[in-house]
Design a protein around this motif. Structure first.
Motif, PDB file in Angstrom:
ATOM      1  N   LEU A 261     -31.002 -27.287  27.606  1.00  0.00           N
ATOM      2  CA  LEU A 261     -30.509 -28.385  28.436  1.00  0.00           C
ATOM      3  C   LEU A 261     -29.230 -27.923  29.117  1.00  0.00           C
ATOM      4  N   VAL A 262     -29.164 -28.075  30.427  1.00  0.00           N
ATOM      5  CA  VAL A 262     -27.977 -27.676  31.186  1.00  0.00           C
ATOM      6  C   VAL A 262     -27.366 -28.930  31.791  1.00  0.00           C
ATOM      7  N   PHE A 263     -26.129 -29.223  31.428  1.00  0.00           N
ATOM      8  CA  PHE A 263     -25.459 -30.405  31.970  1.00  0.00           C
ATOM      9  C   PHE A 263     -24.517 -29.999  33.103  1.00  0.00           C
ATOM     10  N   VAL A 347     -34.101 -28.055  31.405  1.00  0.00           N
ATOM     11  CA  VAL A 347     -33.821 -29.249  32.203  1.00  0.00           C
ATOM     12  C   VAL A 347     -32.355 -29.231  32.596  1.00  0.00           C
ATOM     13  N   CYS A 348     -32.105 -29.388  33.884  1.00  0.00           N
ATOM     14  CA  CYS A 348     -30.743 -29.477  34.415  1.00  0.00           C
ATOM     15  C   CYS A 348     -30.464 -30.951  34.695  1.00  0.00           C
ATOM     16  N   ALA A 349     -29.440 -31.499  34.065  1.00  0.00           N
ATOM     17  CA  ALA A 349     -29.251 -32.943  34.088  1.00  0.00           C
ATOM     18  C   ALA A 349     -27.799 -33.314  34.301  1.00  0.00           C
ATOM     19  N   THR A 350     -27.615 -34.524  34.804  1.00  0.00           N
ATOM     20  CA  THR A 350     -26.289 -35.129  34.809  1.00  0.00           C
ATOM     21  C   THR A 350     -26.053 -35.720  33.422  1.00  0.00           C
ATOM     22  N   PRO A 351     -24.812 -36.086  33.098  1.00  0.00           N
ATOM     23  CA  PRO A 351     -24.523 -36.532  31.727  1.00  0.00           C
ATOM     24  C   PRO A 351     -25.286 -37.769  31.271  1.00  0.00           C
TER      25      PRO A 351
END
Length: 768
Positions: A261-263, A347-351
């Protein structure tokens, strides 16, 4: 502690949990049992993510149900409500009935009274209390999930007041509050008169650290080489390393590669990062995964005909994805499921993904630890609590041997700073946000209207039961804010005062029942009162609700002010209320932001293609859906207010609401109201001279089949919903003259689930 040692729970529960691989309790769960969570004792559980908080809640709720009681599980997000419903439905085979409620703030939903466990958002529970749901006073156990969100400026006050009201209604109520590890869990426990389980125990090891140079530096003082290749970004290097299998000394696979997971700090960065990392994940897919990911990608493309859908599907086909609030709900659920199934590797996500939804991974990368903060006038560091929430997603029990969470440093000084600021730091204490006036407006009116306070003294006495009152050292602050709010409510006709006595007016009761911010109600009422009911336009109504506090307006982008100002002057006669002068900078900017939001709604109701809307307004399909849902709710409230005040604009408001609900022009309203039709199928049927529900009931089935592009099951379902006497399409051939132009032919029997993207769907309905 063995499950057989737990008292108070149903006899079937130990065997049920054993079937899920749970033979004994984790230490925090055992501590919760020892503190009486299955005997009706209130409890605050402040423990890390993935440490078994949900089972603590289940033990409390099922013990309550076993004793003949009723339980309520409060969640902060609708998506989390769906997830919990799926979990709790496993108990239905043992006779435990589960109900879920998240929408329609105007109902009291009596049917929920028949359920043993009810799952709802805090806003929905608040509205149920306001609307006098009869079963509320029969609750024995209430679980508040993610209770640390009382610190959230938007959601926090509602959760705080709702818990205070539920405890007032049910003096013996058991409250089980679940939280991430926070700095002042003892304060929450004192407020709720609850026991406390405050633990940092996790079922699998979580190592926290920082990547700098060519190595991972961990909190235990160890380092591990993780080289970044020439031309490679550190994020890509960590994702690549995570995907690689680990081998033992004999060369056998000791541990398969894991997910990441990439935030990041913005939607744009999430999408850009997913595109870049797709080339890394694609190299680690086998043939079966490629096939399955293509199916997921097609599902994503079917959600909406937008660039967001296409970009997300392209990334998913290569094993990567992005996740943010601009994605449609169907996008987000597809990504979450594929990630849990280990098809999507990164998955690249916002917080936002860090809160609630179950998406653990082998590694978490907090790439961006600063984000834009308007109140700070620039980039500001994230809170420790928020970063720890992200880090807590690392390591899924039963699937990963460990979890690793890392931040990225670009210099040695930053390496030290990140260890001090986040890795070794304790989360901040949560603080009530109730005293902010917007929150107080809503909750003071609701407290008076729902009978909790019939006098100023009783109101202040109730407010003294909130977390804010237990935390504040500022003498008289709560009283001053309450008095200011009461003055506003009285001036706008929502409450009446007789000495110390307080009473909600009929209008005040309506506003509370509709779940409106009183300032939104005042804005709507003023706009409708001043309007000529024979000359109310849809845009005027969309603009009216868009300038209320309950609508999050679209931001003005660079260069838009002049064009929107010109539109404002051209269409000034349609506005409900006087337009401010352009020299009143802040008010005029807000007016134009509301106009931009209203124009999006007008385009949607004029059947402008969704992809064109996302491009024009710089939004995602999830944003469109959010604006449409909010406008539909606010216009429904406006309709109720207009009817109560006997204003002549009720019909215009109702039509504007229906048009935005279905996304159609006026002539399609009747057709679009048939379940299963919607905006695009309604337009196809209309083009085939089927213009109303009555026409559809009597229509030639071959024409309907042709207009719906040969999709038999779709046509049968639509005809059945319209009330056609013989909806079967058996033996019916599609009338090719009714088939929409440019639509590819569909063989009979195909298309059990019609895709939303077709060639003709890309056509626009007018230039703008």
């Amino acid at each position: 502690m063995e499950l057989s040692e737990v008292d108070g729970v149903p006899e079937w529960l130990p065997d049920h949990l054993a079937g899920e691989g749970i033979e004994s309790l984790y230490p925090p769960q055992a501590e919760a049992v020892e503190k009486g969570v299955t005997r009706g004792e209130s409890l605050v559980a402040s423990v890390p993510t993935a440490s078994g908080k949900t089972l603590v809640a289940e033990l409390a709720m099922l013990a309550s149900v076993a004793a003949g009681g009723k339980a309520l599980y409060i969640v902060p997000l609708r998506a989390l409500a769906s997830e919990k419903r799926a979990e709790f439905e496993a108990f239905e085979e043992y006779g435990v009935e589960v109900g879920v409620s998240t929408g329609n703030y105007e109902s009291n939903e009596r049917w929920l009274g028949e359920k043993d466990i009810i799952v709802a958002t805090s806003e929905k529970v608040d509205s149920l209390v306001r609307n006098g749901a009869s079963w509320i006073d029969r609750l024995d156990c209430v679980v508040a999930d993610e209770v640390h969100l009382v610190d959230d400026r938007n959601r926090g006050p509602t959760l705080e007041v709702t818990l205070a009201k539920l405890r007032r209604i049910n003096p013996d109520l058991q409250v089980v509050a679940l939280s991430a590890t926070i700095g002042n869990a003892d304060e929450l426990a004192d407020w709720l008169d609850a026991g406390l389980v405050d633990s940092d125990w996790r079922p699998i090891e979580l190592r926290k650290g920082v990547h700098y140079g060519q190595a991972l530096h961990f909190d235990d003082g160890t380092q591990r080489e993780l080289r970044v290749k020439s031309g490679e970004k550190p994020t890509a290097a960590i994702v690549r390393d995570t995907l690689q299998d680990e081998y033992d000394e004999e060369g056998n696979v000791a541990e398969e590669g894991g997910s990441t997971l990439v935030f990041v700090n913005s939607r744009r960065n999430a999408e850009a990062a997913a595109r870049r990392l797709a080339s890394t994940t694609a190299e680690h897919l086998d043939a079966e995964e490629i096939t399955q990911l293509r199916e997921v990608a097609e599902e994503i493309r079917s959600v909406s005909d937008t660039e967001t859908s296409e970009d997300l599907a392209d990334a998913v086909e290569q094993g990567a994805a992005f996740h943010h609030a601009g994605c449609a709900p169907g996008h987000r659920s597809a990504v979450e499921e594929a990630f849990r199934d280990r098809l999507v590797k990164c998955v690249c996500a916002t917080p936002t993904l860090a809160a609630g939804v179950n998406t653990p991974s082998r590694r978490v990368i907090v790439r961006d630890w600063r984000r834009y903060d308007g109140s700070a006038g620039g980039m500001a560091p994230l809170s420790v609590l928020e970063v720890h929430q992200m880090m807590g997603r690392a390591g899924r029990p039963g699937m990963d041997p460990y979890g690793e969470a890392v931040l990225l440093a670009n210099a040695h000084d930053e390496l030290d700073e990140l260890f001090d600021r986040y890795v070794w730091a304790q989360p901040e204490p949560v603080r009530s946000k109730l005293a902010a006036e917007p929150a107080m407006r809503t909750h003071v009116l609701a407290t008076v209207a729902s009978g909790f306070a019939a006098s100023r003294g009783a109101l202040l006495e109730f407010l003294e039961q909130t977390l804010y009152a237990s935390q504040t050292d500022e003498s008289g602050r709560l009283e001053r804010v309450a008095d200011d709010v009461l003055g506003y409510l009285e001036a706008n006709g929502f409450v009446e005062r007789d000495g110390d006595g307080l009473q909600a007016t009929g209008l005040g009761h309506t506003v509370s029942r509709l779940y409106l911010d009183p300032m939104s109600a005042a804005e709507i009422i003023d706009g409708l009162r001043d309007a000529d009911p024979t000359d109310v336009s849809a845009l005027g109504l969309y603009h009216l609700v868009s300038r209320t506090p309950d609508m999050y307006q679209l931001y003005l982008r660079s260069g838009e002010r002049e064009d929107l100002a010109m539109m404002a002057y051209e269409r000034e006669s349609e506005f409900l209320g006087a337009m401010p002068s352009e020299f009143e900078d802040e008010r005029f900017e807000d007016w134009l932001s509301a106009l931009k939001t209203a124009k999006l709604l007008e385009d949607w109701a004029d059947e402008v293609d969704e992809d064109r809307i996302t491009e024009r307004y710089g939004v995602g399909p999830g944003d469109i859906r959010g604006k449409v849902d909010t406008a539909e709710w606010l216009l429904g409230a406006a309709e109720s207010l207009a009817a109560e005040l006997d204003l002549g604009s009720v019909t215009a408001v109702r039509e504007a609401k229906k048009r935005v609900q279905y996304g159609v022009r006026e002539e399609l309203l009747d057709l679009a109201g048939v379940r299963g039709v919607g905006r695009k199928r309604a337009r196809r049927l209309y083009a085939a001279d089927i213009e109303t529900r009555a026409d559809l009931r009597e229509a030639d089935k071959s024409v309907v089949l042709g207009a719906l592009r040969g999709r038999r099951k779709t046509a049968e379902s639509v005809l059945e919903n319209a009330g056609h006497q013989h909806p079967s399409m058996e033996g019916v051939d599609a009338d090719e003259s009714a088939r929409p132009a440019e639509a590819p032919a569909v063989e009979d029997g195909e298309g059990d689930g019609e895709r939303a993207i077709d060639e003709e769907d890309q056509a626009t309905f007018g230039d703008f």
